[in-house]
Enzyme design. Sequence first.
Site, short mmCIF file in Angstrom:
data_model
loop_
_atom_site.label_atom_id
_atom_site.label_comp_id
_atom_site.label_asym_id
_atom_site.label_seq_id
_atom_site.Cartn_x
_atom_site.Cartn_y
_atom_site.Cartn_z
N GLN A 246 3.12 3.36 -0.89
CA GLN A 246 3.77 3.80 0.34
C GLN A 246 4.79 2.78 0.82
O GLN A 246 4.85 1.66 0.31
CB GLN A 246 2.71 4.07 1.43
CG GLN A 246 1.73 5.17 1.02
CD GLN A 246 0.87 5.65 2.16
OE1 GLN A 246 1.30 5.71 3.31
NE2 GLN A 246 -0.36 6.02 1.86
N LYS A 262 4.62 -2.89 7.86
CA LYS A 262 4.15 -1.52 7.65
C LYS A 262 4.44 -0.74 8.92
O LYS A 262 4.05 -1.17 10.02
CB LYS A 262 2.65 -1.49 7.32
CG LYS A 262 2.36 -2.03 5.92
CD LYS A 262 0.92 -1.76 5.49
CE LYS A 262 0.69 -2.25 4.08
NZ LYS A 262 -0.69 -1.96 3.60
N GLU A 283 -1.12 5.26 5.24
CA GLU A 283 -1.41 3.89 5.66
C GLU A 283 -1.03 3.75 7.12
O GLU A 283 -0.03 4.31 7.58
CB GLU A 283 -0.64 2.88 4.80
CG GLU A 283 -1.16 2.80 3.38
CD GLU A 283 -0.57 1.62 2.62
OE1 GLU A 283 0.48 1.10 3.06
OE2 GLU A 283 -1.15 1.22 1.61
N ALA A 366 2.62 -8.81 8.70
CA ALA A 366 1.62 -9.69 8.11
C ALA A 366 2.30 -10.92 7.53
O ALA A 366 3.35 -10.83 6.87
CB ALA A 366 0.85 -8.96 7.01
N ALA A 367 1.70 -12.08 7.78
CA ALA A 367 2.23 -13.32 7.21
C ALA A 367 2.14 -13.26 5.69
O ALA A 367 1.12 -12.85 5.13
CB ALA A 367 1.45 -14.51 7.74
N LEU A 369 1.81 -14.64 1.88
CA LEU A 369 1.16 -15.73 1.18
C LEU A 369 2.21 -16.53 0.41
O LEU A 369 3.34 -16.07 0.22
CB LEU A 369 0.11 -15.17 0.22
CG LEU A 369 -1.07 -14.45 0.88
CD1 LEU A 369 -1.96 -13.80 -0.18
CD2 LEU A 369 -1.87 -15.41 1.74
N ASP A 435 -10.25 2.51 -0.07
CA ASP A 435 -9.15 2.24 -1.01
C ASP A 435 -9.18 0.79 -1.50
O ASP A 435 -8.19 0.08 -1.43
CB ASP A 435 -7.82 2.54 -0.32
CG ASP A 435 -6.65 2.49 -1.28
OD1 ASP A 435 -6.83 2.85 -2.45
OD2 ASP A 435 -5.55 2.08 -0.86
N GLU A 440 -7.88 -9.93 -5.10
CA GLU A 440 -7.16 -11.06 -5.68
C GLU A 440 -7.82 -12.37 -5.29
O GLU A 440 -8.50 -12.48 -4.27
CB GLU A 440 -5.69 -11.06 -5.21
CG GLU A 440 -4.89 -9.88 -5.71
CD GLU A 440 -3.42 -9.97 -5.31
OE1 GLU A 440 -2.98 -11.07 -4.88
OE2 GLU A 440 -2.71 -8.97 -5.43
N ASP A 455 -4.35 -5.59 1.90
CA ASP A 455 -4.01 -4.17 1.86
C ASP A 455 -5.10 -3.31 2.50
O ASP A 455 -5.89 -2.64 1.81
CB ASP A 455 -3.76 -3.73 0.42
CG ASP A 455 -2.98 -2.41 0.36
OD1 ASP A 455 -2.54 -1.94 1.42
OD2 ASP A 455 -2.83 -1.86 -0.75
#
Length: 564
Positions: A246, A262, A283, A366-367, A369, A435, A440, A455
């Site tokens: 998405q 998002k 989402e 979102a910050a 990485l 989902d 990770e 996510d």
Amino acid sequence: MVKLNLGRSTRSIYLALACLSLALHLLLAFFCLSVLQTACVLPTSPSSSIPRTLTQQHHQSVSHSSSSSAASSSNKLPTIPPDEERHKLNAKTLQPEEKDSLSDATEREKKLIGAGKVTEKVKGRSKLEALFEHPLYKLPRPELLEDDWLLRVKTDEHARDTGSDEEEREDVINSDSQWQSASQEEGYDKVTWTSDTETHPPWLRFHLGISRWELYNRKDPNLAQLTHYLATQRILGAVQKTGGTQLKLLLSFPNYGQALLKPMKQSRDAETDVNLFYFSDFERHNAEIAAFHLDRLLGFNRIPPVVGRLINVTAEIREITTDHRLSRTFFTSPVGNVCFYGQCEYYCSTEHPVCGQPHALEVSLAAMLPDLSLAPRRSWRSPWRRSYSRTKLAQWEKDPAYCDTVKQTPPYNHGTRLVDLIDMAVLDFLMGNMDRHHYETFEKFGNETFLLHLDNGRAFGRHSRDEPSILAPLQQCCRIRRSTLLSLRLLSLPGFRLSDVMRESLVQDPLAGVAPLLSEAHLSALDRRLATVLQVVQTCQDHHRDVIYNDLEGYDEHYNQQPD
């Protein structure tokens, strides 16, 4: 003769006055007595005679007691009777093998949770403040070694020790050298960063604070600075992020920071259609925000900081983007709203646009990485991944003993990986996220590290229905961290109720001023699902002995040193 008569008259007058005075005094005495008697007689309604403060204290005490007992009954948690005699009576009902271990463990857990002190602890403070001041959330962190940090600032000595040509060519930060901005792009700040953390922007301090065990320390003041930075920094660039199913955008800021955007695609109160498969769901921007707050309340600290923001679709995306694939999807709706849809696998079409009102759009940021070139990450396929098929079932859905196979498979046969995965399953169940196909980790730390809970946009889709299959890892493996279980039990108590602290935490987000980020129905669902998790753990304890993974060994003594 006249004098005698005058004397008698005078005495008569004095006597009459004396009698009158006595009568008045008696009348006054009777009056006062009747008033005092009336004041001392209790009214017929007992509630009206009790001072209001005492009534409130009594009501709180009763409600707290009844709520605690109700929670204990519904969750089937082990309880400690108030006196030793009752404890002995209840202990007789247990099997000899279970009696000692259960009573000892329960006593330790009661000390850590402080179940009997909830009312006193939260008095005069908010529930959120009381939660983070609880000893369970203030346990000492393990000492971090040099290899336990994801990224470190290099020194001259380190640069000389590593004599490779490649490392000699890398920029080195120390007290004498500086990072200089070499970019000639218009709009970027001319920055000068040294080894002094005060010179670093919040996003860089966030990256340098990532350790082997968590993304951030909850007590780090940089966390508030980072979320404020994400909510207020001028947006310099916006391009579509590749990958995923998405629409997502990558925003750039003048100090070289970035954030993952998002957009809002449906109202916050809209529930996912029951006829829609989990892999076809929208989402939600507020789900990303709420997931960050929930992860933090549970003490995990494994989701990158996320904040809500109201942006101008025209000025902060359309007019500054250099992504031609994105820019050509902008259009004006029939009612004059500026819309776009981008390019992706699902819901990127004129039938499913993202629209401002007419320019204002709610988003989550979102910050990011650290770049993969600096901190590579490994993607793992979840053993409890769903089939993502309308007709097929995954192996774990058909085999009740599936966990026995997982326990024999690396990396789940060693270390904390299995209980890490179960932590993630608990989080997903609380927010209704089906989902979770991959997760990770940072490659640098190997298998001895935490899982990144990334996510979460498909969470909080339904509040009226729970999905028990999300708890399959916990139900099939019957294994859970002790710290996780204690946190869940603490959040089930009235003084720290999960829905209450979640509501209070979400109020801190900028978008909470527009409307609540989660509806009351979603908040109530959190409490209901928490009770379900505790019930599953209790069922496991009824049938298995080795359920609790004790990651708090040695911390009971530390708790005993804490002031009440």
